[in-house]
Design an enzyme around this catalytic site. Structure first.
Site, PDB file in Angstrom:
ATOM      1  N   CYS A 198      14.458 -11.241  -2.522  1.00  0.00           N
ATOM      2  CA  CYS A 198      14.989 -10.924  -3.932  1.00  0.00           C
ATOM      3  C   CYS A 198      13.855 -10.261  -4.623  1.00  0.00           C
ATOM      4  CB  CYS A 198      15.426 -12.341  -4.349  1.00  0.00           C
ATOM      5  SG  CYS A 198      16.592 -13.032  -3.202  1.00  0.00           S
ATOM      6  N   TYR A 234       0.734  -1.275   0.111  1.00  0.00           N
ATOM      7  CA  TYR A 234      -0.139   0.150   0.069  1.00  0.00           C
ATOM      8  C   TYR A 234       0.920   1.232  -0.120  1.00  0.00           C
ATOM      9  CZ  TYR A 234      -2.966  -3.474   2.235  1.00  0.00           C
ATOM     10  OH  TYR A 234      -3.451  -4.687   2.619  1.00  0.00           O
TER      11      TYR A 234
HETATM   12  N1  LLP Z   1     -14.956  -4.393   9.361  1.00  0.00           N
HETATM   13  C1  LLP Z   1     -14.787  -4.783   8.291  1.00  0.00           C
HETATM   14  C2  LLP Z   1     -16.112  -5.472   7.347  1.00  0.00           C
HETATM   15  C3  LLP Z   1     -13.471  -4.845   7.544  1.00  0.00           C
HETATM   16  O1  LLP Z   1     -13.344  -5.218   6.239  1.00  0.00           O
HETATM   17  C4  LLP Z   1     -12.554  -4.047   8.220  1.00  0.00           C
HETATM   18  C5  LLP Z   1     -11.334  -3.972   7.399  1.00  0.00           C
HETATM   19  C6  LLP Z   1     -12.790  -3.950   9.766  1.00  0.00           C
HETATM   20  C7  LLP Z   1     -13.839  -3.770  10.105  1.00  0.00           C
HETATM   21  C8  LLP Z   1     -11.448  -3.109  10.263  1.00  0.00           C
HETATM   22  O2  LLP Z   1     -11.142  -1.864   9.781  1.00  0.00           O
HETATM   23  P1  LLP Z   1      -9.991  -1.062  10.647  1.00  0.00           P
HETATM   24  O3  LLP Z   1     -10.531  -0.540  11.916  1.00  0.00           O
HETATM   25  O4  LLP Z   1      -9.129  -2.080  10.964  1.00  0.00           O
HETATM   26  O5  LLP Z   1      -9.696  -0.041   9.635  1.00  0.00           O
HETATM   27  N2  LLP Z   1      -4.442  -4.662   5.204  1.00  0.00           N
HETATM   28  C9  LLP Z   1      -4.898  -3.451   4.883  1.00  0.00           C
HETATM   29  C10 LLP Z   1      -6.108  -2.899   6.044  1.00  0.00           C
HETATM   30  C11 LLP Z   1      -7.331  -3.773   5.459  1.00  0.00           C
HETATM   31  C12 LLP Z   1      -8.551  -3.648   6.202  1.00  0.00           C
HETATM   32  C13 LLP Z   1      -9.828  -4.531   5.717  1.00  0.00           C
HETATM   33  N3  LLP Z   1     -10.857  -4.337   6.448  1.00  0.00           N
HETATM   34  C14 LLP Z   1      -3.879  -2.426   5.802  1.00  0.00           C
HETATM   35  O6  LLP Z   1      -2.612  -3.165   6.363  1.00  0.00           O
HETATM   36  O7  LLP Z   1      -3.691  -1.432   5.749  1.00  0.00           O
END
Ligand code: LLP
Length: 421
Positions: A346, A318
């Site tokens: 790598c 990202y």
């Molecule tokens: N609820 C649902 C339905 C979601 O899809 C997500 C995150 C959350 C709650 C929690 O969102 P948060 O509060 O953590 O923003 N891997 C990515 C983030 C992906 C988030 C996916 N869904 C990163 O490293 O930025």
């Protein structure tokens, strides 16, 4: 605020020096702070004070059993998105009536397991999924509580890969079709409609997109109630962002987010659920790594460290920024050096930061990637046959390895040679 501070010239997690953990556990490793996890959970819980509510931690952010148990003991519910997450929540002692099941592709088996084990509600993402939940519930002779995730077509103003609330995204059903879909849901005997779900994206740094989405949900609540549906629960998703760069202006606080929820939805008398992940775990964790080499390139110096993109994929995936700090506090006023900080994998994508100012470092010095508690360990892989790195939890002056480093043999022995070889 977090609990990673310099003390006596060394970065500590609460009362434990990261150098001490590194000496015992080896690098790289993830280290989490119980006090920070606790504080962040409570900030959300208190922000919704006065409303009937449940904070369902989005465990996709960090799902180690010890983290889940820490939060569950504080009263957290869990937001799960797979059979594996459901099993982890149950294993950590979370009762089914505090587990909500989200996700666009729930399988028959996952739905069945949740209905048998107990579930607070399914957040339904499509009509085909609704039909399957109805069918599985009927086959078990139970009624599945559901909300429907609506897609409010709101721009969350975040990275495209983690925005979910625009009409072109794969999530939810268009809010314009909600009445029709709810009418259909109400006609299915295996389902009980209890509310509405919305989640517009992650790492939101402004409240405005939430306001737009929640106003639409408020209007929809009244419309669906007028249609005769018993809308008593609103799941508002997660998404509140965290300050990744300490030097930048800070995103809104949970208390401000809570006030917005009260303002936009308080009059409806609904039970409120929120699903924060990143804000609870993100700044509750660091990734500690050791410099292997300092390599002088053409016009730039590389810090080659023992963590890599397989351990922390966020910068590669990202273009994410993580503050990187030396574990041993630099002498005040020391002239900064400028480095590209890279891992040993790598590919050029294995770059954590370009042209970052740090005090001059040498081989074997330790560095910490801040804000690595969410979407760090959980997104790790064994690419380049680098075993998953350990996770450590600190609580005051104690620490424990909550996932140990596997041996090479453990990693290799998961493979099987077929009989013909
Ligand atoms: N609820 C649902 C339905 C979601 O899809 C997500 C995150 C959350 C709650 C929690 O969102 P948060 O509060 O953590 O923003 N891997 C990515 C983030 C992906 C988030 C996916 N869904 C990163 O490293 O930025």
């Amino acid at each position: 605020m977090d609990h990673f501070l310099y003390r006596d010239g060394v970065l500590h997690a609460e009362d434990v020096a990261l150098t001490e953990i590194a000496a015992q556990v080896g690098t790289p490793f993830y280290c989490y702070s119980t006090a920070t996890l606790t504080r962040h959970f409570r900030l959300f819980d208190e922000a919704l004070d006065g409303m009937d509510h449940l904070v369902c931690y989005a465990m996709k952010a960090a799902s180690n059993q010890a983290i889940l148990k820490t939060l569950a003991d504080l009263g957290a519910g869990m937001d799960v998105v797979s059979g594996g997450e459901y099993a982890r929540a149950v294993a950590a002692g979370v009762p089914g009536d505090r587990i909500v099941f989200s996700g666009v592709g729930k399988t028959h088996e996952e739905i069945r397991a949740a209905l048998v084990g107990g579930i607070r509600q399914f957040n339904v993402e499509s009509e085909p999924e609704m039909a399957v939940i109805d069918e599985v519930a009927q086959s078990l002779g139970v009624v599945a509580p559901i909300t429907v995730r609506v897609n409010p077509d709101v721009d969350a103003k975040t990275h495209a890969k983690i925005a979910t609330g625009k009409s072109e995204n794969k999530f939810g059903i268009p809010i314009s079709r909600a009445r029709e879909v709810y009418a259909h849901a109400a006609s299915l005997p295996g389902l009980k409609v209890i509310g509405i779900d919305v989640h517009i994206g992650s790492q939101l740094t402004e409240l405005e997109p939430f306001r737009l989405a929640y106003q639409k949900v408020a209007d929809l609540t009244e419309t669906l109630r007028a249609d005769g549906h018993d809308i008593r629960r609103l799941d508002l998703g997660g998404g509140l962002g965290i300050p990744y760069e300490r030097s930048n202006s800070a995103p809104p606080l949970p208390i401000e987010y809570g006030a917005l929820i009260k303002e936009t939805l308080g009059h409806l008398g609904c039970e409120i659920e929120i699903e924060p992940g990143r804000l609870i775990a993100g700044n509750a964790g660091v990734l500690v790594s050791q410099v292997i080499y300092v390599k002088s390139g053409e016009g730039r110096d590389f810090l080659i460290v023992d963590a890599a993109m397989n351990d922390l994929i966020r910068p590669a995936m990202y273009e994410a920024h993580h503050d990187i700090v030396p574990v041993v506090e630099p002498t005040a006023g020391i002239e900064q050096a400028r480095y590209d900080i890279v891992g040993p994998v790598c590919e050029t994508g294995d770059t954590f930061a370009r042209q970052r100012d740090l005090p001059p470092l040498e081989a074997s010095d330790l560095i910490a990637f801040r804000s690595a508690g969410a979407y760090g360990a959980v997104m790790a892989s064994e690419y380049n046959s680098r075993p998953l790195i350990p996770e450590v939890l600190v609580n005051g002056d104690q620490f424990a390895v909550i996932r140990r480093r596997p041996t090479f043999d453990e990693m290799i022995n998961r493979d099987t040679i077929p009989p013909w070889l």
